[in-house]
Enzyme design. Structure first.
Site, PDB file in Angstrom:
ATOM      1  N   TYR A  57     -14.151 103.080   4.898  1.00  0.00           N
ATOM      2  CA  TYR A  57     -13.651 103.597   6.177  1.00  0.00           C
ATOM      3  C   TYR A  57     -14.856 103.915   7.059  1.00  0.00           C
ATOM      4  O   TYR A  57     -15.562 104.900   6.873  1.00  0.00           O
ATOM      5  CB  TYR A  57     -12.790 104.844   5.979  1.00  0.00           C
ATOM      6  CG  TYR A  57     -11.517 104.630   5.177  1.00  0.00           C
ATOM      7  CD1 TYR A  57     -10.997 103.353   4.962  1.00  0.00           C
ATOM      8  CD2 TYR A  57     -10.827 105.703   4.647  1.00  0.00           C
ATOM      9  CE1 TYR A  57      -9.830 103.167   4.230  1.00  0.00           C
ATOM     10  CE2 TYR A  57      -9.658 105.528   3.914  1.00  0.00           C
ATOM     11  CZ  TYR A  57      -9.173 104.258   3.699  1.00  0.00           C
ATOM     12  OH  TYR A  57      -8.024 104.079   2.974  1.00  0.00           O
ATOM     13  N   PRO A 203       2.563 106.562   5.195  1.00  0.00           N
ATOM     14  CA  PRO A 203       3.923 107.077   5.000  1.00  0.00           C
ATOM     15  C   PRO A 203       4.735 107.126   6.294  1.00  0.00           C
ATOM     16  O   PRO A 203       5.958 107.216   6.249  1.00  0.00           O
ATOM     17  CB  PRO A 203       3.677 108.496   4.449  1.00  0.00           C
ATOM     18  CG  PRO A 203       2.338 108.882   4.999  1.00  0.00           C
ATOM     19  CD  PRO A 203       1.538 107.608   5.011  1.00  0.00           C
ATOM     20  N   GLY A 205       4.623 104.633   8.371  1.00  0.00           N
ATOM     21  CA  GLY A 205       4.656 103.237   8.821  1.00  0.00           C
ATOM     22  C   GLY A 205       3.594 102.972   9.866  1.00  0.00           C
ATOM     23  O   GLY A 205       3.840 102.311  10.880  1.00  0.00           O
ATOM     24  N   GLY A 207       2.492 104.830  11.973  1.00  0.00           N
ATOM     25  CA  GLY A 207       2.882 105.436  13.249  1.00  0.00           C
ATOM     26  C   GLY A 207       4.221 104.953  13.778  1.00  0.00           C
ATOM     27  O   GLY A 207       4.872 105.624  14.572  1.00  0.00           O
ATOM     28  N   PHE A 208       4.692 103.776  13.333  1.00  0.00           N
ATOM     29  CA  PHE A 208       5.892 103.182  13.919  1.00  0.00           C
ATOM     30  C   PHE A 208       7.142 104.041  13.709  1.00  0.00           C
ATOM     31  O   PHE A 208       7.980 104.191  14.608  1.00  0.00           O
ATOM     32  CB  PHE A 208       6.126 101.778  13.343  1.00  0.00           C
ATOM     33  CG  PHE A 208       7.251 101.051  14.039  1.00  0.00           C
ATOM     34  CD1 PHE A 208       7.043 100.468  15.287  1.00  0.00           C
ATOM     35  CD2 PHE A 208       8.516 100.970  13.469  1.00  0.00           C
ATOM     36  CE1 PHE A 208       8.078  99.817  15.947  1.00  0.00           C
ATOM     37  CE2 PHE A 208       9.549 100.326  14.119  1.00  0.00           C
ATOM     38  CZ  PHE A 208       9.338  99.739  15.358  1.00  0.00           C
TER      39      PHE A 208
HETATM   40  N1  LIG Z   1      -5.270 102.575  -0.131  1.00  0.00           N
HETATM   41  C1  LIG Z   1      -5.190 101.834   0.945  1.00  0.00           C
HETATM   42  O1  LIG Z   1      -5.369 100.632   0.930  1.00  0.00           O
HETATM   43  C2  LIG Z   1      -4.852 102.508   2.262  1.00  0.00           C
HETATM   44  C3  LIG Z   1      -4.437 101.742   3.365  1.00  0.00           C
HETATM   45  C4  LIG Z   1      -4.118 102.398   4.544  1.00  0.00           C
HETATM   46  C5  LIG Z   1      -4.232 103.780   4.627  1.00  0.00           C
HETATM   47  N2  LIG Z   1      -4.659 104.501   3.548  1.00  0.00           N
HETATM   48  C6  LIG Z   1      -4.773 105.971   3.583  1.00  0.00           C
HETATM   49  O2  LIG Z   1      -3.514 106.513   3.972  1.00  0.00           O
HETATM   50  C7  LIG Z   1      -3.682 107.367   5.106  1.00  0.00           C
HETATM   51  C8  LIG Z   1      -2.431 107.351   5.978  1.00  0.00           C
HETATM   52  O3  LIG Z   1      -2.066 106.036   6.330  1.00  0.00           O
HETATM   53  P1  LIG Z   1      -2.172 105.457   7.804  1.00  0.00           P
HETATM   54  O4  LIG Z   1      -3.101 106.276   8.607  1.00  0.00           O
HETATM   55  O5  LIG Z   1      -2.423 104.005   7.654  1.00  0.00           O
HETATM   56  O6  LIG Z   1      -0.705 105.543   8.371  1.00  0.00           O
HETATM   57  P2  LIG Z   1       0.337 106.696   8.711  1.00  0.00           P
HETATM   58  O7  LIG Z   1      -0.095 107.986   8.174  1.00  0.00           O
HETATM   59  O8  LIG Z   1       1.651 106.143   8.337  1.00  0.00           O
HETATM   60  O9  LIG Z   1       0.290 106.692  10.317  1.00  0.00           O
HETATM   61  C9  LIG Z   1      -0.849 107.044  11.037  1.00  0.00           C
HETATM   62  C10 LIG Z   1      -0.572 106.735  12.498  1.00  0.00           C
HETATM   63  O10 LIG Z   1       0.553 107.492  12.946  1.00  0.00           O
HETATM   64  C11 LIG Z   1       0.212 108.316  14.046  1.00  0.00           C
HETATM   65  N3  LIG Z   1       0.859 109.604  13.788  1.00  0.00           N
HETATM   66  C12 LIG Z   1       0.580 110.484  12.782  1.00  0.00           C
HETATM   67  N4  LIG Z   1       1.408 111.539  12.824  1.00  0.00           N
HETATM   68  C13 LIG Z   1       2.223 111.328  13.879  1.00  0.00           C
HETATM   69  C14 LIG Z   1       3.312 112.071  14.436  1.00  0.00           C
HETATM   70  N5  LIG Z   1       3.700 113.215  13.916  1.00  0.00           N
HETATM   71  N6  LIG Z   1       3.935 111.557  15.535  1.00  0.00           N
HETATM   72  C15 LIG Z   1       3.536 110.382  16.090  1.00  0.00           C
HETATM   73  N7  LIG Z   1       2.533 109.628  15.585  1.00  0.00           N
HETATM   74  C16 LIG Z   1       1.883 110.106  14.498  1.00  0.00           C
HETATM   75  C17 LIG Z   1      -1.291 108.370  14.064  1.00  0.00           C
HETATM   76  O11 LIG Z   1      -1.769 108.405  15.392  1.00  0.00           O
HETATM   77  P3  LIG Z   1      -2.597 109.646  15.967  1.00  0.00           P
HETATM   78  O12 LIG Z   1      -3.904 109.667  15.258  1.00  0.00           O
HETATM   79  O13 LIG Z   1      -2.704 109.294  17.406  1.00  0.00           O
HETATM   80  O14 LIG Z   1      -1.760 110.864  15.688  1.00  0.00           O
HETATM   81  C18 LIG Z   1      -1.709 107.057  13.402  1.00  0.00           C
HETATM   82  O15 LIG Z   1      -1.807 106.033  14.356  1.00  0.00           O
HETATM   83  C19 LIG Z   1      -4.952 106.845   5.777  1.00  0.00           C
HETATM   84  O16 LIG Z   1      -5.543 107.815   6.593  1.00  0.00           O
HETATM   85  C20 LIG Z   1      -5.803 106.466   4.590  1.00  0.00           C
HETATM   86  O17 LIG Z   1      -6.484 107.615   4.101  1.00  0.00           O
HETATM   87  C21 LIG Z   1      -4.954 103.877   2.367  1.00  0.00           C
END
Ligand SMILES: NC(=O)c1ccc[n+]([C@@H]2O[C@H](COP(=O)([O-])OP(=O)(O)OC[C@H]3O[C@@H](n4cnc5c(N)ncnc54)[C@H](OP(=O)(O)O)[C@@H]3O)[C@@H](O)[C@H]2O)c1
Length: 327
Positions: A57, A203, A205, A207-208
């Site tokens: 990252y 979790p 999606g 952000g979707f």
């Molecule tokens: N092991 C792997 O291969 C892998 C792959 C992907 C991710 N990860 C880990 O999993 C974590 C979480 O996954 P992710 O960041 O991909 O996706 P996520 O948590 O599903 O979604 C993050 C996105 O949602 C937005 N968001 C968050 N809370 C919100 C809310 N309450 N209302 C509206 N929008 C919201 C964020 O934008 P804003 O920042 O603008 O709030 C960001 O763009 C990552 O940080 C990483 O540590 C691991």
């Protein structure tokens, strides 16, 4: 916040963790460092004790950020990081050779400003290195006190079993959410059988599911979602029905969509710990609030019925990355 035991390894963490990736990588320009530190420390103040990062990252800068932010509370938190890509660059091929894993461990310890990595994940299964060799290398690092627990990410049930026979896998981290439920087929039953915890990534999606993104949203040119088929304009339009359904359930429960998406994950198994990511303090607060939402059996049944009427379209990774999952 309530605590959870993801699996029977002895790990105990807050029911909701913090995914730190987006502070440095993946979703547009990095957050300014002092703001990132403020967000991570605010998460700790709200009861979050589980922080997720990875060598790739940034690369590297996210580990540095997480390490610096957590120095004052180091002994009260669980830091998870990941190895697996050549030179720590996720655009390059995998490299999980034992010598490379050892080198990453040493470098990650320095960047994280710590003397042990609480949870060290293999980011993706490397077809060039048997998982037994990977598990054996992490077992050695555990014996040396440099690592506390072994994790895998996006591994198949078969690879999990093979690795687990060499060094118990504490936790699996893979994508799982209301719009990606494939792990329910083989992976979750395997984890349950072996006493391995589950950490759903993305979790919300990506952000979707929160409703903050629709077909008209323009992502920054560096945003990874530009190349994710599920996020094409056409597919965002096609998947809007899921966001509508979630909106209705959220209104009924006086909650937000993000909170329902997280509460749904928490309700699936007591050994599941989602790690939503955000760069914004108000959203952090909202996401943490999901831990207090207990969905009833009726709520869960209503969600199930609603989801059955919806077909989610679009792959969750572009083709070259799709090959790296479920190995
Ligand atoms: N092991 C792997 O291969 C892998 C792959 C992907 C991710 N990860 C880990 O999993 C974590 C979480 O996954 P992710 O960041 O991909 O996706 P996520 O948590 O599903 O979604 C993050 C996105 O949602 C937005 N968001 C968050 N809370 C919100 C809310 N309450 N209302 C509206 N929008 C919201 C964020 O934008 P804003 O920042 O603008 O709030 C960001 O763009 C990552 O940080 C990483 O540590 C691991």
């Amino acid at each position: 916040m309530q605590m959870r035991k993801p699996g029977n390894s002895g790990l105990e963490v807050s029911a909701i963790g913090l995914g730190c990736m987006g502070l440095s990588f993946g979703y547009g320009p990095a957050t300014e460092k002092s703001e990132g530190i403020k967000l991570i420390r605010s998460a700790f103040d709200q009861g979050v004790t589980f922080f997720d990062t990875a060598e790739c990252y940034g690369p590297f800068v996210n580990e540095e950020l997480v390490g610096e932010a957590l120095v004052p509370f180091r002994d009260q938190v669980v830091i998870a990081t990941k190895f697996g890509f050549q030179d720590g660059d996720s655009t390059k091929p995998l490299d999980c050779r034992p010598e490379r894993i050892r080198a990453v461990a040493e470098a990650s310890l320095k960047r994280l400003k710590t003397d042990r990595i609480d949870l060290f994940y293999q980011h993706r299964v490397d077809p060039g290195v048997p998982v037994e060799d990977v598990a054996g290398t992490v077992r050695d690092l555990i014996q040396e006190g440099k690592v506390k627990h072994f994790g895998m990410s996006e591994a198949s049930a078969q690879s999990i079993r093979r690795a687990h026979a060499v060094q118990p896998v504490a936790v699996l981290q893979s994508e799982y959410s209301l719009w990606w439920r494939e792990p329910e087929q083989k992976v979750l039953p395997t984890l349950e059988e072996l006493g391995i915890g589950f950490v759903p990534f993305s979790p919300l999606g990506k952000g979707f599911l929160t409703g903050a993104i629709d077909a008209t949203t323009a992502f920054d040119k560096t945003d990874f979602r530009n190349v994710v088929p599920r996020f094409s304009e056409e597919n965002r339009k096609a998947n809007a029905g899921l966001v509508d359904v979630l909106g209705k359930i959220a209104t009924d429960r006086d909650a937000t969509r993000a909170q329902i998406a997280l509460a749904w994950l928490l309700a699936q198994k007591p050994w599941i710990v989602p790690i939503p990511g955000t760069t914004k303090l108000h959203r952090l607060n909202e996401n943490v609030g999901a831990a207090a939402i207990d969905l009833s059996a009726d709520d869960l049944a209503a969600i199930e019925v609603a989801l059955h009427q919806i077909t989610v379209v679009g792959e969750r990774y572009p083709a070259h990355m799709q090959q790296r999952i479920d190995r």
